[in-house]
Design a protein around this motif. Structure first.
Motif, PDB file in Angstrom:
ATOM      1  N   VAL A 240       0.763  -1.125  -0.037  1.00  0.00           N
ATOM      2  CA  VAL A 240       0.088   0.002  -0.068  1.00  0.00           C
ATOM      3  C   VAL A 240       0.957   1.274   0.015  1.00  0.00           C
ATOM      4  CG1 VAL A 240      -2.012  -1.101   1.083  1.00  0.00           C
ATOM      5  CG2 VAL A 240      -0.088  -0.016   2.404  1.00  0.00           C
ATOM      6  N   ASN A 241       2.178   1.083   0.179  1.00  0.00           N
ATOM      7  CA  ASN A 241       2.952   2.317   0.483  1.00  0.00           C
ATOM      8  C   ASN A 241       3.429   2.776  -1.048  1.00  0.00           C
ATOM      9  OD1 ASN A 241       2.914   2.355   3.352  1.00  0.00           O
ATOM     10  ND2 ASN A 241       4.543   0.673   3.228  1.00  0.00           N
ATOM     11  N   GLY A 242       3.002   2.260  -2.037  1.00  0.00           N
ATOM     12  CA  GLY A 242       3.354   2.748  -3.499  1.00  0.00           C
ATOM     13  C   GLY A 242       2.414   3.793  -3.848  1.00  0.00           C
ATOM     14  N   ASP A 243       2.519   4.178  -5.025  1.00  0.00           N
ATOM     15  CA  ASP A 243       1.819   5.450  -5.504  1.00  0.00           C
ATOM     16  C   ASP A 243       0.576   4.755  -6.438  1.00  0.00           C
ATOM     17  OD1 ASP A 243       3.254   4.650  -7.663  1.00  0.00           O
ATOM     18  OD2 ASP A 243       4.006   6.555  -8.291  1.00  0.00           O
ATOM     19  N   THR A 244       0.604   3.647  -6.527  1.00  0.00           N
ATOM     20  CA  THR A 244      -0.495   3.069  -7.432  1.00  0.00           C
ATOM     21  C   THR A 244      -2.195   3.229  -6.589  1.00  0.00           C
ATOM     22  OG1 THR A 244       0.853   1.317  -7.813  1.00  0.00           O
ATOM     23  CG2 THR A 244      -1.431   0.925  -8.578  1.00  0.00           C
ATOM     24  N   PRO A 252      -3.307  -6.915   6.796  1.00  0.00           N
ATOM     25  CA  PRO A 252      -1.981  -6.960   7.190  1.00  0.00           C
ATOM     26  C   PRO A 252      -1.555  -8.316   7.042  1.00  0.00           C
ATOM     27  CG  PRO A 252      -3.464  -7.211   9.121  1.00  0.00           C
ATOM     28  CD  PRO A 252      -4.061  -6.774   8.067  1.00  0.00           C
ATOM     29  N   LEU A 253      -0.177  -8.465   6.565  1.00  0.00           N
ATOM     30  CA  LEU A 253       0.476  -9.926   6.364  1.00  0.00           C
ATOM     31  C   LEU A 253       1.492  -9.967   7.446  1.00  0.00           C
ATOM     32  CD1 LEU A 253       0.801 -10.203   2.445  1.00  0.00           C
ATOM     33  CD2 LEU A 253      -0.972 -11.139   3.988  1.00  0.00           C
ATOM     34  N   VAL A 254       1.413 -11.090   8.066  1.00  0.00           N
ATOM     35  CA  VAL A 254       2.343 -11.373   8.993  1.00  0.00           C
ATOM     36  C   VAL A 254       2.681 -12.942   9.095  1.00  0.00           C
ATOM     37  CG1 VAL A 254       0.723 -11.603  11.019  1.00  0.00           C
ATOM     38  CG2 VAL A 254       3.489 -11.080  11.566  1.00  0.00           C
ATOM     39  N   GLY A 255       3.929 -13.512   9.409  1.00  0.00           N
ATOM     40  CA  GLY A 255       4.111 -14.941   9.630  1.00  0.00           C
ATOM     41  C   GLY A 255       5.234 -15.253  10.170  1.00  0.00           C
ATOM     42  N   ARG A 256       5.706 -16.609  10.310  1.00  0.00           N
ATOM     43  CA  ARG A 256       6.876 -17.125  10.768  1.00  0.00           C
ATOM     44  C   ARG A 256       7.706 -17.249  10.015  1.00  0.00           C
ATOM     45  NH1 ARG A 256       6.648 -18.821  16.357  1.00  0.00           N
ATOM     46  NH2 ARG A 256       4.619 -18.910  17.029  1.00  0.00           N
ATOM     47  N   GLU A 257       9.179 -16.935  10.077  1.00  0.00           N
ATOM     48  CA  GLU A 257      10.299 -17.187   9.187  1.00  0.00           C
ATOM     49  C   GLU A 257      11.498 -17.579   9.987  1.00  0.00           C
ATOM     50  OE1 GLU A 257      10.959 -12.941   7.598  1.00  0.00           O
ATOM     51  OE2 GLU A 257       9.255 -13.084   6.438  1.00  0.00           O
ATOM     52  N   TRP A 258      12.536 -17.907   9.102  1.00  0.00           N
ATOM     53  CA  TRP A 258      13.617 -18.258   9.639  1.00  0.00           C
ATOM     54  C   TRP A 258      14.433 -17.372  10.465  1.00  0.00           C
ATOM     55  CZ3 TRP A 258      16.168 -22.911   8.852  1.00  0.00           C
ATOM     56  CH2 TRP A 258      17.673 -23.239   9.273  1.00  0.00           C
ATOM     57  N   GLY A 259      14.912 -17.787  11.425  1.00  0.00           N
ATOM     58  CA  GLY A 259      15.699 -16.837  12.383  1.00  0.00           C
ATOM     59  C   GLY A 259      16.304 -17.662  13.586  1.00  0.00           C
ATOM     60  N   GLU A 260      16.755 -16.884  14.604  1.00  0.00           N
ATOM     61  CA  GLU A 260      17.493 -17.370  15.689  1.00  0.00           C
ATOM     62  C   GLU A 260      16.936 -16.432  16.952  1.00  0.00           C
ATOM     63  OE1 GLU A 260      22.000 -16.941  17.050  1.00  0.00           O
ATOM     64  OE2 GLU A 260      22.024 -18.124  15.350  1.00  0.00           O
ATOM     65  N   GLY A 273      10.644 -20.575  11.515  1.00  0.00           N
ATOM     66  CA  GLY A 273       9.466 -20.402  12.400  1.00  0.00           C
ATOM     67  C   GLY A 273       9.909 -19.687  13.743  1.00  0.00           C
ATOM     68  N   GLN A 274      11.037 -19.363  13.967  1.00  0.00           N
ATOM     69  CA  GLN A 274      11.365 -18.901  15.233  1.00  0.00           C
ATOM     70  C   GLN A 274      11.362 -17.361  15.248  1.00  0.00           C
ATOM     71  OE1 GLN A 274      12.547 -20.759  17.679  1.00  0.00           O
ATOM     72  NE2 GLN A 274      12.419 -22.559  16.866  1.00  0.00           N
ATOM     73  N   ARG A 275      11.359 -16.792  14.052  1.00  0.00           N
ATOM     74  CA  ARG A 275      11.021 -15.168  13.977  1.00  0.00           C
ATOM     75  C   ARG A 275       9.594 -14.884  13.305  1.00  0.00           C
ATOM     76  NH1 ARG A 275      12.178 -10.946  10.628  1.00  0.00           N
ATOM     77  NH2 ARG A 275      12.662 -12.155   8.839  1.00  0.00           N
ATOM     78  N   ILE A 276       8.947 -13.989  14.008  1.00  0.00           N
ATOM     79  CA  ILE A 276       7.936 -13.405  13.675  1.00  0.00           C
ATOM     80  C   ILE A 276       8.157 -12.230  12.605  1.00  0.00           C
ATOM     81  CG2 ILE A 276       5.671 -12.500  14.114  1.00  0.00           C
ATOM     82  CD1 ILE A 276       6.001 -15.261  15.032  1.00  0.00           C
ATOM     83  N   SER A 277       7.697 -12.099  11.504  1.00  0.00           N
ATOM     84  CA  SER A 277       7.963 -11.228  10.397  1.00  0.00           C
ATOM     85  C   SER A 277       7.191  -9.811  11.036  1.00  0.00           C
ATOM     86  CB  SER A 277       7.617 -11.402   9.039  1.00  0.00           C
ATOM     87  OG  SER A 277       6.011 -11.648   9.044  1.00  0.00           O
ATOM     88  N   TYR A 282      -1.178  -4.550   2.897  1.00  0.00           N
ATOM     89  CA  TYR A 282      -1.288  -4.753   1.538  1.00  0.00           C
ATOM     90  C   TYR A 282      -2.530  -4.623   1.164  1.00  0.00           C
ATOM     91  CZ  TYR A 282       3.578  -6.448   1.997  1.00  0.00           C
ATOM     92  OH  TYR A 282       4.764  -6.545   2.210  1.00  0.00           O
ATOM     93  N   TRP A 283      -2.569  -4.287  -0.332  1.00  0.00           N
ATOM     94  CA  TRP A 283      -3.838  -4.398  -1.011  1.00  0.00           C
ATOM     95  C   TRP A 283      -4.147  -5.771  -1.274  1.00  0.00           C
ATOM     96  CZ3 TRP A 283      -7.394  -0.775  -1.727  1.00  0.00           C
ATOM     97  CH2 TRP A 283      -6.769   0.561  -1.568  1.00  0.00           C
TER      98      TRP A 283
END
Length: 304
Positions: A240-244, A252-260, A273-277, A282-283
């Motif tokens: 959504v941060n663009g000029d379109t 909102p989009l959020v999920g688990r990602e690779w992390g430590e 899954g150790q890190r939350i994004s 987003y549209w």
């Protein structure tokens, strides 16, 4: 720099659950497969195919599938029919030519589950839950004829794609062959019940020259681009941060990602899954673009 696009068509061999959010005790599913879900499934397959037992290999191949390879969203379709992309219309949200309610009647079912206490053979308190899923077979409401459900999407591979150790990467003609690794994948949730199985239909899949869901592609750039005409429907989430300028809905989009992470006792946990994004807005797919726009196809198929 050049990219090559491949249109992939998978046949659903079991129910598909793509986690969305929870309503009471019901786990709702999205009505399509996100690029991130496909990325996770393909990363797991590619890592195992290369027989790399190092846990960090998942991180390396996951990075490859975000930089030198891009994966689109995948949408359901019936045999010999166009894919059922969402679109906001004056008559409400539709999937292809199906109204939302008809799509749900045909494609969406649910399955109830509960945990059992072994000592009493009774249901465990507060363990009842119900999971929605996209069916693998649709039955026509009038004729009762059954039709298989397919999912169609795209994969983009950079022509000079390489792994960190210098192996060349391609669809089926390089040292690492993506096609072999992703011919059968398991995507989404509840896989322990056998859900999420997709088989590549090679007879329907092919190299694509310049189209993605009917929209023009430009693959002669650092990233592949898609041009959507005025009043077109976006086929993925869009920042959504663009000029379109768009009309539709946002989430909102959020999920688990690779992390430590390090626990309070100092023990380190490293892996998926150790890190939350970070949550970003987003549209949603199906939102209407108000003027022609050329957009980048980013990691996980998200448009920018």
């Amino acid at each position: 720099m050049r990219w090559t696009a491949y249109k992939l068509v998978y046949q659903a061999k079991s129910p598909i659950h793509i986690g969305w959010h929870t309503l009471g005790y019901i786990k709702l599913t999205r009505y399509y497969i996100t690029g991130k879900s496909m990325w996770g499934a393909m990363t797991a397959n590619l890592t195992r195919a290369e027989e790399d037992r190092d846990p960090s290999a998942y991180e390396r191949y996951g990075k490859l599938l975000k930089t030198d390879i891009r994966i689109s969203y995948f949408y359901p379709m019936l045999e010999s029919q166009p894919p059922l992309l969402p679109k906001y219309t004056p008559d409400g949200l539709k999937y292809g030519d199906f109204t939302e309610s008809k799509f749900e009647r045909l494609f969406i079912k649910s399955f109830g589950q509960t945990a059992i206490l072994p000592e009493s053979n009774s249901a465990e308190d507060e363990s009842l839950h119900e999971s929605e899923f996209i069916v693998a077979v649709v039955e026509n409401e009038t004729t009762k004829v059954q039709s298989h459900v397919y999912f169609v999407g795209y994969i983009f591979i950079k022509d000079d794609a390489k792994t960190e150790d210098g192996k060349t990467v391609g669809w089926d003609n390089k040292e690492i062959r993506i096609k072999e690794a992703v011919s059968e994948i398991f995507v989404g949730g509840d896989r322990k019940y056998g859900w999420g199985r997709l088989m590549l239909d090679e007879s329907r899949s092919r190299q694509e020259e310049d189209k993605m869901f009917g929209y023009s592609l430009n693959m002669d750039n650092e990233k592949p681009w898609i041009t959507i005409p005025a009043d077109g429907f976006i086929p993925a989430h869009l920042d959504v941060n663009g000029d379109t300028k768009l009309k539709g809905d946002i989430e909102p989009l959020v999920g688990r990602e690779w992390g430590e992470v390090t626990n309070a006792d100092g023990k380190i946990h490293r892996g998926f899954g150790q890190r939350i994004s970070k949550a970003e807005i987003y549209w949603m797919p199906g939102s209407i673009i108000e003027e022609e726009k050329t957009l980048k196809i980013g990691a996980y198929g998200i448009l920018k």
